[in-house]
Design an enzyme around this catalytic site. Structure first.
Site: not given
Ligand code: DQA
Length: 143
Positions: A9-10, A17, A22, A73, A76, A79, A97, A99-101, A106, A110
Protein backbone atom coordinates in the site's frame (compact mmCIF):
# COMPACT_ATOMS: atom_id res chain seq x y z
CA UNK A 1 15.20 -15.88 -14.51
CA UNK A 2 11.81 -14.30 -13.91
CA UNK A 3 11.38 -12.07 -10.87
CA UNK A 4 8.13 -10.76 -9.44
CA UNK A 5 8.39 -7.38 -7.68
CA UNK A 6 5.51 -6.81 -5.27
CA UNK A 7 4.81 -3.44 -3.67
CA UNK A 8 2.26 -2.90 -0.95
CA UNK A 9 0.00 0.00 0.00
CA UNK A 10 0.89 3.58 -0.88
CA UNK A 11 4.06 2.70 -2.80
CA UNK A 12 2.13 3.94 -5.86
CA UNK A 13 2.10 7.34 -4.09
CA UNK A 14 5.88 7.72 -4.34
CA UNK A 15 6.86 11.26 -5.23
CA UNK A 16 3.78 12.61 -3.46
CA UNK A 17 3.93 10.82 -0.11
CA UNK A 18 6.40 12.11 2.49
CA UNK A 19 9.21 13.03 0.04
CA UNK A 20 11.54 13.68 2.97
CA UNK A 21 11.35 9.95 3.73
CA UNK A 22 10.65 8.30 0.37
CA UNK A 23 12.19 10.79 -2.08
CA UNK A 24 10.73 12.75 -4.97
CA UNK A 25 10.81 10.08 -7.67
CA UNK A 26 7.38 8.75 -8.62
CA UNK A 27 6.19 5.15 -8.95
CA UNK A 28 6.04 5.26 -12.77
CA UNK A 29 9.72 6.17 -13.03
CA UNK A 30 10.55 3.41 -10.54
CA UNK A 31 8.79 0.97 -12.88
CA UNK A 32 10.89 2.26 -15.81
CA UNK A 33 14.07 1.92 -13.74
CA UNK A 34 13.17 -1.66 -12.79
CA UNK A 35 12.61 -2.52 -16.48
CA UNK A 36 16.02 -1.06 -17.34
CA UNK A 37 17.75 -2.91 -14.49
CA UNK A 38 16.12 -6.14 -15.69
CA UNK A 39 17.62 -5.54 -19.14
CA UNK A 40 21.05 -4.87 -17.64
CA UNK A 41 20.85 -8.01 -15.51
CA UNK A 42 19.37 -10.03 -18.37
CA UNK A 43 16.35 -11.17 -16.37
CA UNK A 44 12.60 -10.89 -16.79
CA UNK A 45 10.60 -8.84 -14.34
CA UNK A 46 6.94 -8.32 -13.50
CA UNK A 47 5.85 -5.52 -11.19
CA UNK A 48 2.69 -5.61 -9.10
CA UNK A 49 1.32 -3.08 -6.64
CA UNK A 50 -1.75 -3.35 -4.45
CA UNK A 51 -3.26 -1.60 -1.48
CA UNK A 52 -5.08 -4.80 -0.49
CA UNK A 53 -3.58 -7.49 1.71
CA UNK A 54 -5.62 -10.38 0.22
CA UNK A 55 -4.68 -9.37 -3.32
CA UNK A 56 -1.01 -9.50 -2.35
CA UNK A 57 -1.56 -12.98 -0.89
CA UNK A 58 -3.27 -14.03 -4.15
CA UNK A 59 -0.36 -12.66 -6.20
CA UNK A 60 2.22 -14.54 -4.10
CA UNK A 61 0.22 -17.76 -4.52
CA UNK A 62 0.05 -17.23 -8.30
CA UNK A 63 3.83 -16.81 -8.35
CA UNK A 64 4.24 -20.50 -7.47
CA UNK A 65 5.47 -22.27 -10.62
CA UNK A 66 5.47 -18.98 -12.56
CA UNK A 67 8.50 -17.07 -11.28
CA UNK A 68 11.89 -17.97 -9.82
CA UNK A 69 12.16 -15.20 -7.24
CA UNK A 70 10.15 -12.57 -5.40
CA UNK A 71 11.14 -9.07 -4.31
CA UNK A 72 8.65 -7.67 -1.85
CA UNK A 73 8.10 -4.34 -0.17
CA UNK A 74 4.92 -5.06 1.76
CA UNK A 75 4.92 -1.42 3.01
CA UNK A 76 2.69 -1.09 6.11
CA UNK A 77 1.67 -4.76 5.88
CA UNK A 78 5.29 -5.59 6.70
CA UNK A 79 4.52 -4.86 10.31
CA UNK A 80 1.10 -6.51 10.56
CA UNK A 81 0.56 -9.27 8.04
CA UNK A 82 1.00 -12.86 9.06
CA UNK A 83 -1.05 -13.73 5.95
CA UNK A 84 1.71 -12.37 3.70
CA UNK A 85 4.35 -14.19 5.77
CA UNK A 86 2.41 -17.46 5.42
CA UNK A 87 1.93 -16.93 1.67
CA UNK A 88 5.67 -16.43 1.16
CA UNK A 89 6.37 -19.55 3.22
CA UNK A 90 3.73 -21.48 1.27
CA UNK A 91 5.29 -20.91 -2.14
CA UNK A 92 8.83 -21.37 -0.83
CA UNK A 93 10.39 -19.14 -3.51
CA UNK A 94 13.59 -17.19 -2.84
CA UNK A 95 12.38 -13.84 -1.55
CA UNK A 96 14.07 -10.53 -0.80
CA UNK A 97 12.53 -7.87 1.43
CA UNK A 98 13.03 -4.25 0.37
CA UNK A 99 12.30 -1.08 2.31
CA UNK A 100 13.00 2.29 0.78
CA UNK A 101 13.43 3.98 4.15
CA UNK A 102 15.55 2.78 7.03
CA UNK A 103 12.78 1.25 9.11
CA UNK A 104 15.32 0.26 11.79
CA UNK A 105 15.65 3.94 12.69
CA UNK A 106 11.94 4.77 12.65
CA UNK A 107 8.97 4.23 15.00
CA UNK A 108 8.73 1.25 17.34
CA UNK A 109 5.78 -0.16 15.40
CA UNK A 110 8.02 -0.52 12.33
CA UNK A 111 10.57 -2.66 14.17
CA UNK A 112 8.85 -5.95 13.45
CA UNK A 113 8.79 -7.41 9.96
CA UNK A 114 6.59 -10.47 9.58
CA UNK A 115 7.19 -10.82 5.83
CA UNK A 116 10.91 -10.47 6.44
CA UNK A 117 10.84 -13.75 8.38
CA UNK A 118 10.26 -15.56 5.08
CA UNK A 119 12.91 -13.60 3.17
CA UNK A 120 16.51 -14.68 2.76
CA UNK A 121 17.84 -11.17 2.17
CA UNK A 122 16.83 -7.73 3.46
CA UNK A 123 17.68 -4.47 1.74
CA UNK A 124 16.69 -1.62 3.98
CA UNK A 125 17.13 2.13 3.72
CA UNK A 126 18.87 2.19 0.33
CA UNK A 127 16.18 4.26 -1.37
CA UNK A 128 14.74 3.14 -4.69
CA UNK A 129 18.14 1.70 -5.63
CA UNK A 130 17.35 -1.02 -3.09
CA UNK A 131 15.18 -2.71 -5.73
CA UNK A 132 18.20 -2.95 -8.03
CA UNK A 133 20.31 -4.43 -5.24
CA UNK A 134 17.57 -7.00 -4.63
CA UNK A 135 17.36 -7.86 -8.33
CA UNK A 136 21.12 -8.24 -8.53
CA UNK A 137 21.11 -10.48 -5.45
CA UNK A 138 18.53 -12.84 -6.94
CA UNK A 139 20.16 -12.88 -10.39
CA UNK A 140 23.64 -13.54 -9.07
CA UNK A 141 22.46 -16.32 -6.79
CA UNK A 142 19.82 -18.07 -8.91
CA UNK A 143 20.36 -17.30 -12.60
C1 DQA B 1 8.24 1.09 3.76
C2 DQA B 1 8.35 1.25 5.28
C3 DQA B 1 7.04 0.93 5.94
O1 DQA B 1 7.15 1.04 7.35
C4 DQA B 1 5.97 1.88 5.45
O2 DQA B 1 4.72 1.54 6.01
C5 DQA B 1 5.89 1.96 3.98
C6 DQA B 1 7.12 1.93 3.19
C7 DQA B 1 9.54 1.50 3.03
O3 DQA B 1 9.69 1.13 1.89
O4 DQA B 1 10.38 2.21 3.61
O5 DQA B 1 4.81 2.14 3.41
O6 DQA B 1 8.01 -0.27 3.47
Amino acid sequence: MKILVINGPNINMLGIREPGIYGSQNYETLLCDIEQWANELDCEVECYQSNHEGDIVDKIQEAYDNVEGIIINPAAYTHTSIAILDALKSVGLPAVEVHISDVTKREDFRQISYAGMACEEHIIGKGLGGYKLAMRYLCEKYK
